[in-house]
Design a protein around this motif. Sequence first.
Motif, PDB file in Angstrom:
ATOM      1  N   ALA A 111       0.830  -1.210   0.000  1.00 22.09           N
ATOM      2  CA  ALA A 111       0.000   0.000   0.000  1.00 22.09           C
ATOM      3  C   ALA A 111       0.860   1.253   0.000  1.00 22.09           C
ATOM      4  O   ALA A 111       0.561   2.228  -0.707  1.00 22.09           O
ATOM      5  CB  ALA A 111      -0.933  -0.014   1.206  1.00 22.09           C
ATOM      6  N   ALA A 112       1.933   1.250   0.802  1.00 22.09           N
ATOM      7  CA  ALA A 112       2.820   2.413   0.849  1.00 22.09           C
ATOM      8  C   ALA A 112       3.506   2.635  -0.498  1.00 22.09           C
ATOM      9  O   ALA A 112       3.653   3.776  -0.961  1.00 22.09           O
ATOM     10  CB  ALA A 112       3.855   2.233   1.956  1.00 22.09           C
ATOM     11  N   LYS A 113       3.912   1.556  -1.152  1.00 20.28           N
ATOM     12  CA  LYS A 113       4.562   1.685  -2.458  1.00 20.28           C
ATOM     13  C   LYS A 113       3.581   2.180  -3.520  1.00 20.28           C
ATOM     14  O   LYS A 113       3.930   3.007  -4.371  1.00 20.28           O
ATOM     15  CB  LYS A 113       5.171   0.348  -2.879  1.00 20.28           C
ATOM     16  CG  LYS A 113       6.404  -0.050  -2.079  1.00 20.28           C
ATOM     17  CD  LYS A 113       6.950  -1.383  -2.577  1.00 20.28           C
ATOM     18  CE  LYS A 113       8.201  -1.800  -1.824  1.00 20.28           C
ATOM     19  NZ  LYS A 113       8.705  -3.123  -2.288  1.00 20.28           N
ATOM     20  N   ILE A 114       2.356   1.668  -3.489  1.00 18.67           N
ATOM     21  CA  ILE A 114       1.340   2.132  -4.441  1.00 18.67           C
ATOM     22  C   ILE A 114       1.099   3.626  -4.254  1.00 18.67           C
ATOM     23  O   ILE A 114       1.052   4.397  -5.219  1.00 18.67           O
ATOM     24  CB  ILE A 114       0.028   1.345  -4.263  1.00 18.67           C
ATOM     25  CG1 ILE A 114       0.219  -0.104  -4.699  1.00 18.67           C
ATOM     26  CG2 ILE A 114      -1.107   1.990  -5.066  1.00 18.67           C
ATOM     27  CD1 ILE A 114      -0.937  -1.011  -4.301  1.00 18.67           C
ATOM     28  N   ALA A 115       0.945   4.047  -2.996  1.00 18.14           N
ATOM     29  CA  ALA A 115       0.742   5.467  -2.709  1.00 18.14           C
ATOM     30  C   ALA A 115       1.936   6.283  -3.178  1.00 18.14           C
ATOM     31  O   ALA A 115       1.779   7.383  -3.736  1.00 18.14           O
ATOM     32  CB  ALA A 115       0.505   5.665  -1.213  1.00 18.14           C
ATOM     33  N   GLY A 116       3.155   5.744  -2.976  1.00 23.87           N
ATOM     34  CA  GLY A 116       4.345   6.454  -3.432  1.00 23.87           C
ATOM     35  C   GLY A 116       4.376   6.621  -4.941  1.00 23.87           C
ATOM     36  O   GLY A 116       4.700   7.695  -5.463  1.00 23.87           O
ATOM     37  N   LEU A 117       4.021   5.564  -5.660  1.00 23.50           N
ATOM     38  CA  LEU A 117       3.983   5.646  -7.124  1.00 23.50           C
ATOM     39  C   LEU A 117       2.961   6.681  -7.592  1.00 23.50           C
ATOM     40  O   LEU A 117       3.232   7.479  -8.498  1.00 23.50           O
ATOM     41  CB  LEU A 117       3.657   4.275  -7.708  1.00 23.50           C
ATOM     42  CG  LEU A 117       4.786   3.245  -7.699  1.00 23.50           C
ATOM     43  CD1 LEU A 117       4.240   1.845  -7.967  1.00 23.50           C
ATOM     44  CD2 LEU A 117       5.840   3.598  -8.747  1.00 23.50           C
ATOM     45  N   LEU A 118       1.782   6.679  -6.986  1.00 19.83           N
ATOM     46  CA  LEU A 118       0.742   7.629  -7.386  1.00 19.83           C
ATOM     47  C   LEU A 118       1.116   9.053  -7.005  1.00 19.83           C
ATOM     48  O   LEU A 118       0.796  10.018  -7.728  1.00 19.83           O
ATOM     49  CB  LEU A 118      -0.591   7.242  -6.750  1.00 19.83           C
ATOM     50  CG  LEU A 118      -1.145   5.875  -7.177  1.00 19.83           C
ATOM     51  CD1 LEU A 118      -2.441   5.574  -6.424  1.00 19.83           C
ATOM     52  CD2 LEU A 118      -1.379   5.818  -8.681  1.00 19.83           C
ATOM     53  N   ALA A 119       1.803   9.212  -5.871  1.00 19.13           N
ATOM     54  CA  ALA A 119       2.250  10.544  -5.459  1.00 19.13           C
ATOM     55  C   ALA A 119       3.290  11.097  -6.435  1.00 19.13           C
ATOM     56  O   ALA A 119       3.229  12.266  -6.838  1.00 19.13           O
ATOM     57  CB  ALA A 119       2.831  10.477  -4.049  1.00 19.13           C
ATOM     58  N   TRP A 120       4.228  10.257  -6.846  1.00 22.91           N
ATOM     59  CA  TRP A 120       5.225  10.695  -7.807  1.00 22.91           C
ATOM     60  C   TRP A 120       4.596  10.959  -9.174  1.00 22.91           C
ATOM     61  O   TRP A 120       5.031  11.859  -9.902  1.00 22.91           O
ATOM     62  CB  TRP A 120       6.333   9.649  -7.930  1.00 22.91           C
ATOM     63  CG  TRP A 120       7.371   9.745  -6.847  1.00 22.91           C
ATOM     64  CD1 TRP A 120       7.619   8.847  -5.852  1.00 22.91           C
ATOM     65  CD2 TRP A 120       8.318  10.806  -6.667  1.00 22.91           C
ATOM     66  NE1 TRP A 120       8.637   9.285  -5.056  1.00 22.91           N
ATOM     67  CE2 TRP A 120       9.096  10.475  -5.535  1.00 22.91           C
ATOM     68  CE3 TRP A 120       8.571  12.002  -7.351  1.00 22.91           C
ATOM     69  CZ2 TRP A 120      10.119  11.308  -5.068  1.00 22.91           C
ATOM     70  CZ3 TRP A 120       9.597  12.825  -6.887  1.00 22.91           C
ATOM     71  CH2 TRP A 120      10.355  12.480  -5.766  1.00 22.91           C
ATOM     72  N   ARG A 121       3.567  10.188  -9.528  1.00 25.53           N
ATOM     73  CA  ARG A 121       2.866  10.464 -10.780  1.00 25.53           C
ATOM     74  C   ARG A 121       2.256  11.865 -10.751  1.00 25.53           C
ATOM     75  O   ARG A 121       2.302  12.602 -11.734  1.00 25.53           O
ATOM     76  CB  ARG A 121       1.776   9.414 -10.982  1.00 25.53           C
ATOM     77  CG  ARG A 121       0.929   9.584 -12.230  1.00 25.53           C
ATOM     78  CD  ARG A 121       1.692   9.206 -13.484  1.00 25.53           C
ATOM     79  NE  ARG A 121       1.941  10.352 -14.337  1.00 25.53           N
ATOM     80  CZ  ARG A 121       2.430  10.263 -15.567  1.00 25.53           C
ATOM     81  NH1 ARG A 121       2.729   9.093 -16.070  1.00 25.53           N
ATOM     82  NH2 ARG A 121       2.653  11.337 -16.279  1.00 25.53           N
ATOM     83  N   SER A 122       1.714  12.259  -9.603  1.00 21.30           N
ATOM     84  CA  SER A 122       1.169  13.609  -9.459  1.00 21.30           C
ATOM     85  C   SER A 122       2.270  14.654  -9.590  1.00 21.30           C
ATOM     86  O   SER A 122       2.071  15.729 -10.164  1.00 21.30           O
ATOM     87  CB  SER A 122       0.481  13.753  -8.095  1.00 21.30           C
ATOM     88  OG  SER A 122      -0.623  12.887  -8.001  1.00 21.30           O
ATOM     89  N   TRP A 123       3.426  14.333  -9.038  1.00 19.38           N
ATOM     90  CA  TRP A 123       4.579  15.231  -9.156  1.00 19.38           C
ATOM     91  C   TRP A 123       4.912  15.469 -10.634  1.00 19.38           C
ATOM     92  O   TRP A 123       5.107  16.609 -11.069  1.00 19.38           O
ATOM     93  CB  TRP A 123       5.767  14.609  -8.424  1.00 19.38           C
ATOM     94  CG  TRP A 123       7.096  15.246  -8.692  1.00 19.38           C
ATOM     95  CD1 TRP A 123       7.902  15.029  -9.773  1.00 19.38           C
ATOM     96  CD2 TRP A 123       7.790  16.205  -7.876  1.00 19.38           C
ATOM     97  NE1 TRP A 123       9.047  15.763  -9.677  1.00 19.38           N
ATOM     98  CE2 TRP A 123       9.021  16.504  -8.524  1.00 19.38           C
ATOM     99  CE3 TRP A 123       7.509  16.804  -6.659  1.00 19.38           C
ATOM    100  CZ2 TRP A 123       9.940  17.399  -7.995  1.00 19.38           C
ATOM    101  CZ3 TRP A 123       8.435  17.694  -6.132  1.00 19.38           C
ATOM    102  CH2 TRP A 123       9.624  17.991  -6.788  1.00 19.38           C
ATOM    103  N   HIS A 124       4.995  14.403 -11.400  1.00 17.75           N
ATOM    104  CA  HIS A 124       5.341  14.534 -12.823  1.00 17.75           C
ATOM    105  C   HIS A 124       4.266  15.302 -13.584  1.00 17.75           C
ATOM    106  O   HIS A 124       4.578  16.038 -14.532  1.00 17.75           O
ATOM    107  CB  HIS A 124       5.530  13.146 -13.443  1.00 17.75           C
ATOM    108  CG  HIS A 124       6.673  12.375 -12.867  1.00 17.75           C
ATOM    109  ND1 HIS A 124       7.917  12.924 -12.636  1.00 17.75           N
ATOM    110  CD2 HIS A 124       6.775  11.069 -12.467  1.00 17.75           C
ATOM    111  CE1 HIS A 124       8.734  12.016 -12.129  1.00 17.75           C
ATOM    112  NE2 HIS A 124       8.070  10.883 -12.024  1.00 17.75           N
ATOM    113  N   ASP A 125       3.000  15.133 -13.198  1.00 22.56           N
ATOM    114  CA  ASP A 125       1.902  15.795 -13.902  1.00 22.56           C
ATOM    115  C   ASP A 125       1.663  17.216 -13.411  1.00 22.56           C
ATOM    116  O   ASP A 125       0.909  17.969 -14.028  1.00 22.56           O
ATOM    117  CB  ASP A 125       0.603  14.989 -13.728  1.00 22.56           C
ATOM    118  CG  ASP A 125       0.670  13.641 -14.427  1.00 22.56           C
ATOM    119  OD1 ASP A 125       1.498  13.486 -15.342  1.00 22.56           O
ATOM    120  OD2 ASP A 125      -0.100  12.738 -14.048  1.00 22.56           O
TER     121      ASP A 125
END
Length: 301
Positions: A111-125
């Motif tokens: 769950a923490a890794k999924i949240a991290g991936l989605l958070a970084w996706r927001s960073w890129h966008d």
Amino acid sequence: MNSALQVDRQTLMALAGEARLLSNPPGQIPPGALAGERVSRQQGRGLNFDSLRRYQPGDDVRLIDWQATARLRSPWIRMYNEERERPVFLIVDQRLDMFFATRGQTKSVAAAKIAGLLAWRSWHDGDRIGSAVFSDANYSLQKCRAPRTNLPAVLDDLLQYNQQLPERYPDETPATVTLGSVLQHAMHLIPAGSWVAVISDFHDLDASGEALLAALRRRCEISAFVTLDNLHLTLPAQGNLAASYQGHEAAFSLSPRLKDEIQQSVTARLSGLQNRLTRLGIRVNQIVVTDDLLKQLQKGV
């Protein structure tokens, strides 16, 4: 540090590169997409003021900026461009029920890794990001802010709550925080038109929680990431098993009949949960913690 039991900062930071391989969340306009490229049903999109220019014959008079017109003594209109940013809000379960695995990483680590991936996706966008990360006794809320401002706070919350679990596990204190209570506290921080990712095993989703999700769905897009350990699919045909949960221990002999009953029970629960969430208009992604998380997200997000 055992990476199967808890994440560290280096792991979360390393997800930045992998996040570029994710698709945009549902309804999101990819960076660089041309306006009008597709029909959009997304919420939270509008027009941002861009600039002023002199009125030209044929322009919509409703776009006239009367203050500028009065000040400059000639007609001027307001120009707009399409708003492309969409707030992202992550709701991440880090309770003791998530601290479980039979092989590989725990549900809480996944769950923490999924949240991290989605958070970084927001960073890129460049999308605003907020979060609610919660344990059995506490929760931390971050309102939606620019990713450069808020990403460190979101990652800090993930680290703090995830790394507490190994220490808290032996105590198995009763939970006072429910998924429904976190939803209730987070509702006022989630802007209309947001994309909301709920990352949990949803073991305590009750009627009040469903009502809150239904209310949130009326003004946001929601994706559920149901984390699960596929023990029910990998049980041995027979043998002796032991289990422990909140101070209760049990040992039993696994027979072919009992194995089938366990598989049917778990399958029915997951199917029932998916039906309940789907009826609310929520996109459901079942995440098996032993499988490649990025590949599963690429299929579901």
